[in-house]
Design a protein around this motif. Structure first.
Motif, PDB file in Angstrom:
ATOM      1  N   THR A  77       0.850  -1.199   0.000  1.00  0.00           N
ATOM      2  CA  THR A  77       0.000   0.000   0.000  1.00  0.00           C
ATOM      3  C   THR A  77       0.885   1.249   0.000  1.00  0.00           C
ATOM      4  O   THR A  77       2.107   1.146   0.140  1.00  0.00           O
ATOM      5  CB  THR A  77      -0.895   0.020   1.249  1.00  0.00           C
ATOM      6  N   ALA A  78       0.267   2.398  -0.128  1.00  0.00           N
ATOM      7  CA  ALA A  78       1.017   3.661  -0.181  1.00  0.00           C
ATOM      8  C   ALA A  78       1.685   3.975   1.158  1.00  0.00           C
ATOM      9  O   ALA A  78       2.752   4.599   1.198  1.00  0.00           O
ATOM     10  CB  ALA A  78       0.086   4.796  -0.596  1.00  0.00           C
ATOM     11  N   GLU A  79       1.066   3.502   2.251  1.00  0.00           N
ATOM     12  CA  GLU A  79       1.621   3.759   3.587  1.00  0.00           C
ATOM     13  C   GLU A  79       1.262   2.611   4.513  1.00  0.00           C
ATOM     14  O   GLU A  79       0.144   2.109   4.454  1.00  0.00           O
ATOM     15  CB  GLU A  79       1.051   5.070   4.140  1.00  0.00           C
ATOM     16  N   SER A  80       2.209   2.148   5.318  1.00  0.00           N
ATOM     17  CA  SER A  80       1.937   1.111   6.328  1.00  0.00           C
ATOM     18  C   SER A  80       2.851   1.328   7.506  1.00  0.00           C
ATOM     19  O   SER A  80       4.074   1.436   7.313  1.00  0.00           O
ATOM     20  CB  SER A  80       2.234  -0.298   5.810  1.00  0.00           C
ATOM     21  N   ALA A  81       2.286   1.340   8.694  1.00  0.00           N
ATOM     22  CA  ALA A  81       3.077   1.370   9.942  1.00  0.00           C
ATOM     23  C   ALA A  81       4.167   2.442   9.918  1.00  0.00           C
ATOM     24  O   ALA A  81       5.281   2.215  10.379  1.00  0.00           O
ATOM     25  CB  ALA A  81       3.674  -0.011  10.217  1.00  0.00           C
ATOM     26  N   GLY A  82       3.852   3.602   9.334  1.00  0.00           N
ATOM     27  CA  GLY A  82       4.804   4.711   9.338  1.00  0.00           C
ATOM     28  C   GLY A  82       5.782   4.718   8.178  1.00  0.00           C
ATOM     29  O   GLY A  82       6.661   5.575   8.105  1.00  0.00           O
ATOM     30  N   TYR A  87       6.898   3.999  -4.575  1.00  0.00           N
ATOM     31  CA  TYR A  87       6.246   3.709  -5.854  1.00  0.00           C
ATOM     32  C   TYR A  87       5.018   4.608  -6.062  1.00  0.00           C
ATOM     33  O   TYR A  87       4.196   4.739  -5.151  1.00  0.00           O
ATOM     34  CB  TYR A  87       5.795   2.236  -5.892  1.00  0.00           C
ATOM     35  N   ASN A  88       4.868   5.179  -7.248  1.00  0.00           N
ATOM     36  CA  ASN A  88       3.640   5.896  -7.589  1.00  0.00           C
ATOM     37  C   ASN A  88       2.468   4.928  -7.589  1.00  0.00           C
ATOM     38  O   ASN A  88       1.378   5.258  -7.159  1.00  0.00           O
ATOM     39  CB  ASN A  88       3.751   6.541  -8.973  1.00  0.00           C
ATOM     40  N   LEU A  93       4.550  -2.709  -6.054  1.00  0.00           N
ATOM     41  CA  LEU A  93       5.759  -3.119  -5.329  1.00  0.00           C
ATOM     42  C   LEU A  93       5.536  -4.534  -4.794  1.00  0.00           C
ATOM     43  O   LEU A  93       4.496  -4.806  -4.193  1.00  0.00           O
ATOM     44  CB  LEU A  93       6.007  -2.148  -4.164  1.00  0.00           C
ATOM     45  N   GLY A  94       6.491  -5.419  -4.989  1.00  0.00           N
ATOM     46  CA  GLY A  94       6.359  -6.791  -4.474  1.00  0.00           C
ATOM     47  C   GLY A  94       6.082  -6.764  -2.979  1.00  0.00           C
ATOM     48  O   GLY A  94       6.756  -6.059  -2.230  1.00  0.00           O
ATOM     49  N   VAL A  95       5.078  -7.557  -2.552  1.00  0.00           N
ATOM     50  CA  VAL A  95       4.675  -7.478  -1.141  1.00  0.00           C
ATOM     51  C   VAL A  95       5.793  -7.962  -0.222  1.00  0.00           C
ATOM     52  O   VAL A  95       5.902  -7.525   0.930  1.00  0.00           O
ATOM     53  CB  VAL A  95       3.339  -8.222  -0.899  1.00  0.00           C
ATOM     54  N   ASP A  96       6.656  -8.858  -0.723  1.00  0.00           N
ATOM     55  CA  ASP A  96       7.794  -9.288   0.106  1.00  0.00           C
ATOM     56  C   ASP A  96       8.752  -8.117   0.350  1.00  0.00           C
ATOM     57  O   ASP A  96       9.276  -7.943   1.452  1.00  0.00           O
ATOM     58  CB  ASP A  96       8.523 -10.496  -0.505  1.00  0.00           C
ATOM     59  N   ARG A  97       8.934  -7.279  -0.658  1.00  0.00           N
ATOM     60  CA  ARG A  97       9.787  -6.095  -0.494  1.00  0.00           C
ATOM     61  C   ARG A  97       9.163  -5.116   0.492  1.00  0.00           C
ATOM     62  O   ARG A  97       9.842  -4.527   1.333  1.00  0.00           O
ATOM     63  CB  ARG A  97      10.002  -5.403  -1.853  1.00  0.00           C
ATOM     64  N   SER A 127      14.204   5.773   4.735  1.00  0.00           N
ATOM     65  CA  SER A 127      14.875   6.852   5.479  1.00  0.00           C
ATOM     66  C   SER A 127      14.468   6.824   6.945  1.00  0.00           C
ATOM     67  O   SER A 127      13.516   6.131   7.326  1.00  0.00           O
ATOM     68  CB  SER A 127      14.484   8.204   4.883  1.00  0.00           C
ATOM     69  N   ALA A 128      15.152   7.610   7.760  1.00  0.00           N
ATOM     70  CA  ALA A 128      14.842   7.685   9.195  1.00  0.00           C
ATOM     71  C   ALA A 128      13.412   8.172   9.420  1.00  0.00           C
ATOM     72  O   ALA A 128      12.779   7.824  10.421  1.00  0.00           O
ATOM     73  CB  ALA A 128      15.834   8.612   9.890  1.00  0.00           C
ATOM     74  N   ALA A 129      12.885   8.968   8.478  1.00  0.00           N
ATOM     75  CA  ALA A 129      11.514   9.476   8.613  1.00  0.00           C
ATOM     76  C   ALA A 129      10.481   8.476   8.092  1.00  0.00           C
ATOM     77  O   ALA A 129       9.284   8.760   8.104  1.00  0.00           O
ATOM     78  CB  ALA A 129      11.382  10.811   7.867  1.00  0.00           C
ATOM     79  N   GLY A 130      10.928   7.323   7.604  1.00  0.00           N
ATOM     80  CA  GLY A 130       9.997   6.314   7.118  1.00  0.00           C
ATOM     81  C   GLY A 130       9.661   6.445   5.643  1.00  0.00           C
ATOM     82  O   GLY A 130       8.744   5.788   5.161  1.00  0.00           O
ATOM     83  N   GLN A 131      10.426   7.247   4.917  1.00  0.00           N
ATOM     84  CA  GLN A 131      10.182   7.355   3.473  1.00  0.00           C
ATOM     85  C   GLN A 131      10.953   6.239   2.745  1.00  0.00           C
ATOM     86  O   GLN A 131      12.187   6.173   2.836  1.00  0.00           O
ATOM     87  CB  GLN A 131      10.626   8.730   2.959  1.00  0.00           C
ATOM     88  N   HIS A 132      10.226   5.386   2.065  1.00  0.00           N
ATOM     89  CA  HIS A 132      10.861   4.383   1.206  1.00  0.00           C
ATOM     90  C   HIS A 132      11.452   5.126   0.014  1.00  0.00           C
ATOM     91  O   HIS A 132      10.794   5.979  -0.591  1.00  0.00           O
ATOM     92  CB  HIS A 132       9.776   3.377   0.769  1.00  0.00           C
ATOM     93  N   LEU A 133      12.718   4.830  -0.295  1.00  0.00           N
ATOM     94  CA  LEU A 133      13.406   5.578  -1.358  1.00  0.00           C
ATOM     95  C   LEU A 133      13.617   4.722  -2.599  1.00  0.00           C
ATOM     96  O   LEU A 133      14.410   5.075  -3.465  1.00  0.00           O
ATOM     97  CB  LEU A 133      14.734   6.121  -0.820  1.00  0.00           C
TER      98      LEU A 133
END
Ligand code: ADP
Ligand code: PAZ
Ligand code: K
Length: 241
Positions: A77-82, A87-88, A93-97, A127-133
């Motif tokens: 999903t676009a956001e989970s647990a912070g 991905y747009n 995105l593979g759920v395992d990733r 990132s430390a802020a929870g942004q997947h890069l």
């Protein structure tokens, strides 16, 4: 008790948890079928991470139906647990990733690079802020081997007959196995360099997946890396609480 399954393109890894205790666990090649998932406990819930679908999930569907289980499937999903997906189209995105990224971020509570060496070699940075890069997807060791065999006439060797490691090979088996391992280790090293460029303040490195130990050994001691064999399963509690 909850049955947790991580169904990859090659293998199914599973465990039964009771709170934070693991009651039993196992793994088997998908090709061998779900009759290899033999439970001695009686879980009430089933949480699943699957990167396979259609016919390849038929055995799992049958396994659940025979036992009266209604499996809960994790989705990216676009956001989970912070953690916010890079991905747009977050669902792609593979759920395992995604599970690895979320579990890694929760474990470290800070910036983290997750390397998952399975059928495919994956890298994902948070990132430390929870942004997947974002991350990498490359063929894993077994896929490299099958593509070499499929695409050449003379790369033929005895599977058993090689020395582990990245030393230059002096026979086909050694050259191929060292070359494939070098490709994996090289991709991981570049992922670490790229992660340093994105997060110069630093990040933890977690390694998971079936080929993590051989990659860990070949990487040497230049990097501080923790192997977390069940990182994808660990993520299920956050996506399917
Ligand atoms: N007991 C095993 N059986 C098969 N492959 C194994 C085993 N242990 C490690 N491996 C390696 O792990 C890889 C699969 O890793 P895994 O993380 O389970 O992949 P996936 O999740 O994509 O199915 C295989 O390609 C193989 O190189
Ligand atoms: C890259 C993968 C095939 C890895 O699968 P695995 O190696 O775990 O079997 C899987 O994460 C997947 O199907 N991903 C979808 C494409 C993406 O993540 O962009
Ligand atoms: K996997």
């Amino acid at each position: 008790m909850i049955l947790e399954c991580d169904i990859g393109n090659t293998r199914c890894k599973w465990r039964v948890v009771d709170g934070d205790q693991v009651v039993e666990r196992g793994s088997f090649a998908l090709a061998d079928g779900f009759e290899n998932l033999v439970l001695t406990s009686q879980p009430k819930r089933v949480r699943v991470a699957s990167v396979v679908e259609g016919d390849n999930l038929a055995g799992f569907t049958r396994f659940c139906a025979e036992r009266g289980f209604s499996p809960e499937l994790a989705h990216s999903t676009a956001e989970s647990a912070g953690v916010v997906s890079a991905y747009n189209e977050a669902a792609k995105l593979g759920v395992d990733r995604w599970l690895g990224a979320v579990a890694g971020y929760k474990r470290i509570q800070g910036a983290v690079l997750v390397i998952d060496a399975g059928t495919a070699l994956k890298a994902d940075l948070v990132s430390a802020a929870g942004q997947h890069l974002g991350g990498y997807i490359a063929p894993g060791i077994a896929l490299m081997e099958s593509s070499l065999l499929a695409g050449t006439d003379k790369v033929r060797f005895d599977r058993q007959d090689y020395t582990a490691g990245v030393a230059f090979g002096c026979a086909t088996a050694d050259a191929v196995n060292a070359g494939m391992l070098a490709a994996q280790v090289g991709a991981v090293a570049v992922a670490i360099e790229e992660a340093k460029r994105r997060i110069p303040e630093g990040f933890a490195i977690l390694l998971t997946g079936g080929d993590s130990v051989s990659i860990y050994k070949a990487l040497g001691e230049a990097h501080e890396i923790e192997i977390v064999p069940e990182l994808v399963l660990d993520g299920l509690q956050w996506l399917l609480p």
